[in-house]
Design a protein around this motif. Structure first.
Motif, short mmCIF file in Angstrom:
data_model
loop_
_atom_site.label_atom_id
_atom_site.label_comp_id
_atom_site.label_asym_id
_atom_site.label_seq_id
_atom_site.Cartn_x
_atom_site.Cartn_y
_atom_site.Cartn_z
N UNK A 253 27.66 -22.60 27.78
CA UNK A 253 26.23 -22.52 28.08
C UNK A 253 25.47 -23.74 27.58
N UNK A 254 25.77 -24.18 26.36
CA UNK A 254 24.99 -25.26 25.76
C UNK A 254 25.59 -26.65 25.97
N UNK A 255 26.91 -26.73 26.19
CA UNK A 255 27.54 -28.04 26.28
C UNK A 255 28.24 -28.29 27.60
N UNK A 256 28.29 -27.29 28.49
CA UNK A 256 28.90 -27.46 29.79
C UNK A 256 30.42 -27.52 29.76
N UNK A 257 31.00 -27.13 28.64
CA UNK A 257 32.45 -27.14 28.50
C UNK A 257 32.85 -26.12 27.44
N UNK B 112 33.26 -33.01 25.30
CA UNK B 112 31.80 -33.19 25.30
C UNK B 112 31.46 -34.55 24.69
N UNK B 113 30.74 -35.36 25.45
CA UNK B 113 30.29 -36.65 24.96
C UNK B 113 29.13 -36.50 23.98
N UNK B 114 28.80 -37.58 23.33
CA UNK B 114 27.75 -37.56 22.31
C UNK B 114 26.38 -37.17 22.88
N UNK B 115 26.04 -37.69 24.05
CA UNK B 115 24.72 -37.35 24.62
C UNK B 115 24.67 -35.88 25.03
N UNK B 116 25.76 -35.35 25.58
CA UNK B 116 25.81 -33.93 25.93
C UNK B 116 25.77 -33.06 24.68
N UNK B 117 26.41 -33.51 23.63
CA UNK B 117 26.38 -32.78 22.36
C UNK B 117 24.95 -32.72 21.81
N UNK B 118 24.27 -33.85 21.80
CA UNK B 118 22.89 -33.90 21.31
C UNK B 118 21.97 -33.01 22.15
N UNK B 119 22.16 -33.04 23.48
CA UNK B 119 21.34 -32.20 24.36
C UNK B 119 21.63 -30.73 24.12
N UNK B 120 22.89 -30.37 23.93
CA UNK B 120 23.26 -28.98 23.66
C UNK B 120 22.68 -28.48 22.35
N UNK B 121 22.74 -29.32 21.33
CA UNK B 121 22.17 -28.94 20.04
C UNK B 121 20.67 -28.72 20.17
N UNK B 122 20.00 -29.60 20.92
CA UNK B 122 18.56 -29.45 21.12
C UNK B 122 18.24 -28.13 21.82
N UNK B 123 19.02 -27.78 22.84
CA UNK B 123 18.82 -26.50 23.54
C UNK B 123 19.03 -25.32 22.59
N UNK B 124 20.04 -25.43 21.74
CA UNK B 124 20.31 -24.35 20.78
C UNK B 124 19.14 -24.20 19.81
#
Length: 89
Positions: free
Chosen positions: A9-13, A19-31
């Motif tokens: 849900x949050x990281x697309x994987x 998960x790349x660094x930008x996807x990780x940062x975006x997922x953390x922000x959503x969380x």
């Protein structure tokens, strides 16, 4: 909450290795946003726990208005610290 579903849900994987660094940062922000909006204690604790493991969790006083929830989070933090100290880790 199923961890695989949360990761997807949050990281697309379902694998953080993918998960790349930008996807990780975006997922953390959503969380963090969902943590702030959620009123469900169990969901808040689950999100906070995952954020804690990422080193991104907000302070206990911010995340948990209820003292019992803060105590549970402190217990979780202690368990994680002991797991890091366990032989073979």
């Amino acid at each position: 909450m199923n961890l695989d579903d949360v990761l997807y849900r949050y990281f697309g994987s379902r694998s953080l290795d993918e998960v790349g660094e930008s996807a990780r940062a975006a997922g953390v922000e959503k969380m963090l946003v969902d943590l702030g909006l959620s009123r469900d204690r169990g969901q808040r604790f689950a999100l906070w726990s995952i954020l804690y493991m990422f080193g991104e969790a907000p302070d206990l006083e911010v995340a948990f208005p209820d003292p019992a929830d803060r105590d549970a989070a402190r217990d979780f933090m202690d368990l994680m610290a002991r797991a890091d100290e366990a032989p073979g880790t």
